[in-house]
Design a protein around this motif. Structure first.
Motif, PDB file in Angstrom:
ATOM      1  N   ARG A   1      11.996  -0.002   8.746  1.00 27.72           N
ATOM      2  CA  ARG A   1      12.550  -1.346   8.561  1.00 27.72           C
ATOM      3  C   ARG A   1      12.936  -1.994   9.886  1.00 27.72           C
ATOM      4  N   LEU A   2      13.601  -1.263  10.746  1.00 32.78           N
ATOM      5  CA  LEU A   2      14.082  -1.814  12.014  1.00 32.78           C
ATOM      6  C   LEU A   2      13.288  -1.301  13.206  1.00 32.78           C
ATOM      7  N   ASP A   3      12.177  -0.613  12.951  1.00 33.94           N
ATOM      8  CA  ASP A   3      11.366  -0.100  14.049  1.00 33.94           C
ATOM      9  C   ASP A   3      10.647  -1.240  14.757  1.00 33.94           C
ATOM     10  N   SER A   4      10.504  -1.119  16.068  1.00 32.63           N
ATOM     11  CA  SER A   4       9.909  -2.197  16.865  1.00 32.63           C
ATOM     12  C   SER A   4       8.493  -2.546  16.437  1.00 32.63           C
ATOM     13  N   THR A   5       7.780  -1.587  15.848  1.00 34.33           N
ATOM     14  CA  THR A   5       6.406  -1.861  15.413  1.00 34.33           C
ATOM     15  C   THR A   5       6.363  -2.751  14.180  1.00 34.33           C
TER      16      THR A   5
ATOM     17  N   GLU B   1      14.521   3.152   4.301  1.00 35.05           N
ATOM     18  CA  GLU B   1      14.206   2.695   5.657  1.00 35.05           C
ATOM     19  C   GLU B   1      12.701   2.714   5.897  1.00 35.05           C
ATOM     20  N   LYS B   2      12.031   3.780   5.471  1.00 38.40           N
ATOM     21  CA  LYS B   2      10.575   3.870   5.639  1.00 38.40           C
ATOM     22  C   LYS B   2       9.871   2.766   4.853  1.00 38.40           C
ATOM     23  N   ALA B   3      10.401   2.471   3.664  1.00 38.91           N
ATOM     24  CA  ALA B   3       9.802   1.439   2.807  1.00 38.91           C
ATOM     25  C   ALA B   3       9.903   0.058   3.422  1.00 38.91           C
ATOM     26  N   GLY B   4      10.681  -0.069   4.492  1.00 39.92           N
ATOM     27  CA  GLY B   4      10.803  -1.345   5.175  1.00 39.92           C
ATOM     28  C   GLY B   4       9.513  -1.851   5.787  1.00 39.92           C
ATOM     29  N   ILE B   5       8.485  -0.977   5.899  1.00 38.68           N
ATOM     30  CA  ILE B   5       7.197  -1.452   6.430  1.00 38.68           C
ATOM     31  C   ILE B   5       6.339  -2.099   5.356  1.00 38.68           C
ATOM     32  N   ILE B   6       6.721  -1.966   4.085  1.00 40.71           N
ATOM     33  CA  ILE B   6       5.925  -2.564   3.002  1.00 40.71           C
ATOM     34  C   ILE B   6       5.996  -4.085   3.117  1.00 40.71           C
ATOM     35  N   LYS B   7       4.829  -4.724   3.131  1.00 40.54           N
ATOM     36  CA  LYS B   7       4.750  -6.176   3.345  1.00 40.54           C
ATOM     37  C   LYS B   7       4.339  -6.902   2.063  1.00 40.54           C
ATOM     38  N   GLN B   8       4.635  -8.164   2.024  1.00 45.52           N
ATOM     39  CA  GLN B   8       4.297  -9.011   0.879  1.00 45.52           C
ATOM     40  C   GLN B   8       2.797  -8.962   0.595  1.00 45.52           C
ATOM     41  N   ASN B   9       2.451  -8.664  -0.654  1.00 43.64           N
ATOM     42  CA  ASN B   9       1.049  -8.698  -1.120  1.00 43.64           C
ATOM     43  C   ASN B   9       0.113  -7.798  -0.307  1.00 43.64           C
ATOM     44  N   THR B  10       0.658  -6.768   0.328  1.00 45.61           N
ATOM     45  CA  THR B  10      -0.147  -5.878   1.166  1.00 45.61           C
ATOM     46  C   THR B  10      -0.145  -4.480   0.562  1.00 45.61           C
ATOM     47  N   PRO B  11      -1.329  -3.889   0.324  1.00 36.94           N
ATOM     48  CA  PRO B  11      -1.365  -2.572  -0.306  1.00 36.94           C
ATOM     49  C   PRO B  11      -0.644  -1.511   0.514  1.00 36.94           C
ATOM     50  N   VAL B  12       0.024  -0.606  -0.191  1.00 37.32           N
ATOM     51  CA  VAL B  12       0.714   0.506   0.452  1.00 37.32           C
ATOM     52  C   VAL B  12       0.308   1.798  -0.230  1.00 37.32           C
ATOM     53  N   VAL B  13       0.014   2.805   0.589  1.00 36.39           N
ATOM     54  CA  VAL B  13      -0.371   4.131   0.112  1.00 36.39           C
ATOM     55  C   VAL B  13       0.772   5.095   0.397  1.00 36.39           C
ATOM     56  N   ILE B  14       1.125   5.915  -0.596  1.00 35.61           N
ATOM     57  CA  ILE B  14       2.146   6.948  -0.437  1.00 35.61           C
ATOM     58  C   ILE B  14       1.430   8.299  -0.507  1.00 35.61           C
ATOM     59  N   SER B  15       1.503   9.080   0.565  1.00 35.92           N
ATOM     60  CA  SER B  15       0.742  10.334   0.615  1.00 35.92           C
ATOM     61  C   SER B  15       1.220  11.349  -0.414  1.00 35.92           C
ATOM     62  N   GLN B  16       2.542  11.497  -0.554  1.00 35.19           N
ATOM     63  CA  GLN B  16       3.090  12.516  -1.440  1.00 35.19           C
ATOM     64  C   GLN B  16       4.025  11.889  -2.469  1.00 35.19           C
ATOM     65  N   ARG B  17       3.850  12.280  -3.707  1.00 35.62           N
ATOM     66  CA  ARG B  17       4.768  11.845  -4.760  1.00 35.62           C
ATOM     67  C   ARG B  17       5.964  12.795  -4.747  1.00 35.62           C
TER      68      ARG B  17
END
Length: 427
Positions: A149-153, A184-200
């Protein structure tokens, strides 16, 4: 400035989280956005994949890069930290950024950097984005430094996001529960952009689902689409990959059984890229995954360094990472196990030390960074957990001691910290 002076400026004039910890941690994206604006918003001039997670994000980033390279694309790769050379952080098609490009970036922007006073990481992110735009990459794989979420990237608008494993790490910054860390990790999820989760994972899946729903982001749990089976008891990295009725055998050059956990996420991310217009064949896919180390130059992942005795290293350093390593060590054949270990002083060391085998010989060492736990202190903590050994400050002196005292049928493992692995002379 020449290259040596430029590196001195980067490492000494600006705080570096990997070396000093909390003093370098920034809690907003304002500096990164200001730097990108100064540079002409280079992050808006190339396509990207954003990769976050506790463990596996570096390996997954290199795997994606290798497949796309194999298919003929010009691929940028931004990862951290580096092991041997600063230039490892920024690559195009496996080739590290040239030293004179680093010098040019700092010389051209030094006045602005002096005024803004960005962190080390913020500045290297700006460098990477500037370079990828300048070199006109087809796509860049951008690995999160910490959190998300707050990472510079987290100023890019990627084609797809990939989140790997969620475990306990950097808890003083990201939270002390898996749910909080996943948030915090989920903070990279963007509007209308697909997201893949490696492990359930039971503790975190609902977090990703909720954020994806709020962002209207299509979400894919990769394990629902691919089955990865380890088909060789004697050799790691050999898998049967199954999707619906189709299957194929894959022999990755990136070893370590924990790669099995990363592979489904990589494959599903590549599937999504196909739907977005990227073209690669099954042969590109297999060749890319079988030549990750060769194509990208990735080091320090279950890497064999020598034989008689066997010496191997791995950068895994948190509770989950150490667990993966120990499980694989159990599958190895050896007479006696030697552990050359060093750790940083902001980890939950009691949890990690409690996992370690009590019948191994320990050589406790310390990397040459301010965050390193002194070897003598680590030895004392080890004794409290029933671990017998000695303290030798220098990593290579510690490895030399283990080699001298081990038999040819013993196994010597070097790790505990990325920075310990980085100091191995033979890497």
């Amino acid at each position: 400035m020449n290259y040596t002076q430029t590196l001195d400026y980067l490492f000494n004039a600006l705080p570096m989280f990997q070396r000093v910890g909390a003093a370098a941690f920034k809690k907003d994206l304002s500096n990164t956005l200001a730097l990108c604006k100064h540079l002409g918003d280079p992050h808006q001039r190339f396509k990207s994949i954003h990769v976050a997670g506790t463990n596996g994000k570096g390996s997954s980033s290199h795997a994606l890069c290798s497949v796309l390279m194999q298919a003929g694309y010009k691929v940028g790769l931004y990862t951290s930290p580096h092991l041997k050379s600063f230039t490892e952080r920024v690559k195009i098609n496996g080739v590290e950024i040239q030293e004179d490009e680093v010098v040019q970036f700092v010389n051209e922007n030094k006045g602005f950097l002096d005024e803004l006073k960005p962190s080390f990481f913020e500045m290297t992110v700006g460098l990477a984005f500037w370079y990828f735009a300048k070199m006109q990459v087809d796509i860049a794989i951008v690995e999160v430094g910490m959190g998300g979420r707050l990472d510079s990237t987290n100023v890019i608008q990627p084609e797809v996001c990939l989140i790997t494993n969620i475990g306990y790490d950097h808890m003083q910054y990201l939270g002390d529960t898996l749910e909080a860390i996943a948030g915090e990790k989920a903070g990279i999820i963007k509007q209308n952009t697909p997201v893949v989760i490696s492990q359930r994972q039971a503790e975190t899946s609902h977090v990703f689902n909720e954020v994806a729903r709020a962002k209207k982001a299509p979400i894919f749990f990769a394990e629902d689409y691919f089955q990865i089976d380890n088909i060789s008891e004697s050799e790691s990295g050999v898998y049967r990959v199954s999707q619906s009725e189709d299957s194929f055998v894959l022999e990755m050059d990136l070893k370590g059984n924990y790669q099995q956990k990363n592979l489904s996420g990589v494959l599903k991310t590549l599937d999504i890229l196909r739907t977005l217009g990227f073209s690669f064949s099954q042969s590109h896919l297999q060749a890319g995954l079988e030549n990750i180390v060769k194509n990208t130059g990735l080091k320090g992942r279950w890497q064999y360094l020598s034989e008689s005795p066997t010496v191997l290293c791995d950068t895994g350093h948190n509770e989950d990472g150490i667990n993966y390593i120990l499980n694989q060590l159990k599958a190895c054949s050896f007479d006696k196990l030697w552990m050359v270990l060093g750790m940083v002083n902001d980890k939950d060391l009691d949890k990690v030390l409690s996992l370690l085998p009590k019948d191994a010989n320990y050589v406790f060492v310390a990397a040459k960074i301010p965050r390193a736990m002194p070897a003598a202190t680590l030895l004392e903590l080890g004794f409290q957990h029933g671990l017998d050994g000695i303290a030798i400050d220098d990593v290579n002196d510690g490895l030399a001691y283990a080699k001298k005292n081990a038999s040819k049928d013993d196994l010597i493992f070097v790790g505990g910290s990325t920075f310990v692995v980085a100091e191995i002379n033979d890497l």
